[in-house]
Scaffold this active site. Sequence first.
Site, short mmCIF file in Angstrom:
data_model
loop_
_atom_site.label_atom_id
_atom_site.label_comp_id
_atom_site.label_asym_id
_atom_site.label_seq_id
_atom_site.Cartn_x
_atom_site.Cartn_y
_atom_site.Cartn_z
N LYS A 229 60.31 -26.57 -21.71
CA LYS A 229 61.17 -27.30 -22.45
C LYS A 229 62.23 -28.27 -21.75
CE LYS A 229 62.07 -23.30 -25.39
NZ LYS A 229 63.05 -22.29 -26.20
N ALA B 239 69.12 -16.75 -16.15
CA ALA B 239 69.63 -17.97 -16.18
C ALA B 239 68.45 -18.92 -16.29
CB ALA B 239 70.05 -17.95 -14.56
N SER C 69 53.50 -17.14 -31.18
CA SER C 69 54.42 -17.77 -31.91
C SER C 69 54.29 -17.54 -33.52
CB SER C 69 54.60 -19.25 -31.70
OG SER C 69 55.41 -19.87 -32.30
N LYS C 70 55.45 -17.31 -33.97
CA LYS C 70 55.55 -17.34 -35.67
C LYS C 70 55.94 -18.77 -36.08
CE LYS C 70 56.76 -12.51 -35.63
NZ LYS C 70 55.85 -11.86 -36.33
P1 NDP Z 1 62.84 -18.43 -18.37
O1 NDP Z 1 61.63 -18.29 -17.67
O2 NDP Z 1 63.54 -19.98 -18.18
O3 NDP Z 1 64.04 -17.64 -17.60
C1 NDP Z 1 63.90 -16.22 -17.34
C2 NDP Z 1 64.91 -15.35 -16.76
O4 NDP Z 1 64.61 -14.06 -16.97
C3 NDP Z 1 65.15 -15.89 -15.33
O5 NDP Z 1 66.65 -15.95 -15.27
C4 NDP Z 1 64.57 -14.65 -14.64
O6 NDP Z 1 65.38 -14.09 -13.41
C5 NDP Z 1 64.80 -13.22 -15.64
N1 NDP Z 1 64.03 -12.35 -15.47
C6 NDP Z 1 62.51 -12.40 -15.68
N2 NDP Z 1 61.98 -11.14 -15.50
C7 NDP Z 1 63.25 -10.18 -15.17
C8 NDP Z 1 63.28 -8.87 -14.99
N3 NDP Z 1 62.11 -8.33 -15.04
N4 NDP Z 1 64.56 -8.47 -14.87
C9 NDP Z 1 65.48 -9.29 -14.78
N5 NDP Z 1 65.51 -10.61 -14.88
C10 NDP Z 1 64.35 -11.24 -15.21
O7 NDP Z 1 62.63 -18.00 -19.78
P2 NDP Z 1 63.55 -18.72 -21.09
O8 NDP Z 1 65.12 -18.84 -20.85
O9 NDP Z 1 63.04 -19.91 -21.82
O10 NDP Z 1 63.36 -17.60 -22.13
C11 NDP Z 1 63.76 -16.44 -22.00
C12 NDP Z 1 63.31 -15.35 -22.93
O11 NDP Z 1 64.10 -15.69 -24.43
C13 NDP Z 1 61.85 -15.22 -23.34
O12 NDP Z 1 61.78 -13.91 -23.42
C14 NDP Z 1 61.73 -16.14 -24.67
O13 NDP Z 1 60.89 -15.32 -25.39
C15 NDP Z 1 62.92 -15.60 -25.31
N6 NDP Z 1 63.46 -16.88 -26.50
C16 NDP Z 1 63.71 -16.55 -27.65
C17 NDP Z 1 64.18 -17.60 -28.57
C18 NDP Z 1 64.19 -17.21 -30.06
O14 NDP Z 1 64.26 -18.01 -30.86
N7 NDP Z 1 64.39 -15.85 -30.19
C19 NDP Z 1 64.17 -18.97 -28.22
C20 NDP Z 1 64.00 -18.99 -26.73
C21 NDP Z 1 63.51 -18.07 -25.92
P3 NDP Z 1 64.77 -14.99 -11.89
O15 NDP Z 1 65.74 -16.27 -11.95
O16 NDP Z 1 65.41 -14.05 -11.02
O17 NDP Z 1 63.36 -15.06 -12.01
#
Ligand code: NDP
Length: 261
Positions: free
Chosen positions: A63, A121, A14-15
């Site tokens: 979260k 999602a 984390s930054k």
């Molecule tokens: P979650 O773990 O809640 O959700 C992850 C989602 O990614 C699920 O819908 C999952 O699908 C899908 N997924 C995971 N792997 C794959 C794959 N190989 N192919 C397709 N779909 C996939 O994560 P968050 O929503 O909390 O975070 C998601 C991303 O956003 C992270 O990488 C996080 O670092 C980034 N982020 C960045 C922020 C920023 O400030 N820039 C702020 C918040 C998050 P399934 O339901 O099928 O498992």
Amino acid sequence: MKLFAIFGNPVSHSKSPLMHNMLFKNLNINACYTRVKLEDGTKLKEKFLALGLSGANITVPHKEEAFLACDEVVGFAKQIGVVNTMIIRNGKLIGYNTDADGFIYAIKDFKNIKSALILGAGGTAKALASRLKIDNIKVDVLNRSGSKLSYFSEFDTYTWESFKPKTYDIIINTTSAGLNDDALPADKNLLKNLLNSAKYATDAIYGKVTPFLKLAYENGTPTKDGLDMLLAQGVLANMLFCNNAHSYETTKEHMQKALEL
Ligand code: NDP
């Protein structure tokens, strides 16, 4: 000295500590921001209080647990059940969500967005879908599997099997595909097709060119990675930590310097 922290697992990448500490140092604020690896999200409140924190950020995967830990949840966080920022006020833990507004700040240069396809999602998808809807943007959600789609009852939702390509102004990757692997968030040909007709593409992941962003660059689609979103959500969180003592622009100016190191 006031103490702040980010809770997550993993959290070493984390930054946020760099960004918040840069502002505290530059503005001579007697405060420090650290990181805490938390495995059990149900221990969040206990840890927060034991450390004597004044405020905290919460990242993956806590979260939704953070929402439950708060004594009171304010504004948009209440609507979506996802908290990424907590402060303590009169002995009460108050929860907010700054991710969603952070995303809106991050894409403010992208004009005339009327429709969006969100890939994924999870917690981030929930926050962005609900926030974009407030701005009257038509949002569809495409996820690898169906189980998480029940939250999105107000949206058109698809799994990889049920999706038929349409035209969207912006394609937003909120999946973790590409975070620690070389995966694309959906079928390559499908993504190419979507990117061909889209005006913009964004990825919530920051600090690397994900396979999704690479595909968008190759296609000539204007893109943004997650760094601007990270900065904007951090700025909004810091304004809460400092009780709005500094403007958005001043806070951003100082926190941004940490990302240029
Ligand atoms: P979650 O773990 O809640 O959700 C992850 C989602 O990614 C699920 O819908 C999952 O699908 C899908 N997924 C995971 N792997 C794959 C794959 N190989 N192919 C397709 N779909 C996939 O994560 P968050 O929503 O909390 O975070 C998601 C991303 O956003 C992270 O990488 C996080 O670092 C980034 N982020 C960045 C922020 C920023 O400030 N820039 C702020 C918040 C998050 P399934 O339901 O099928 O498992």
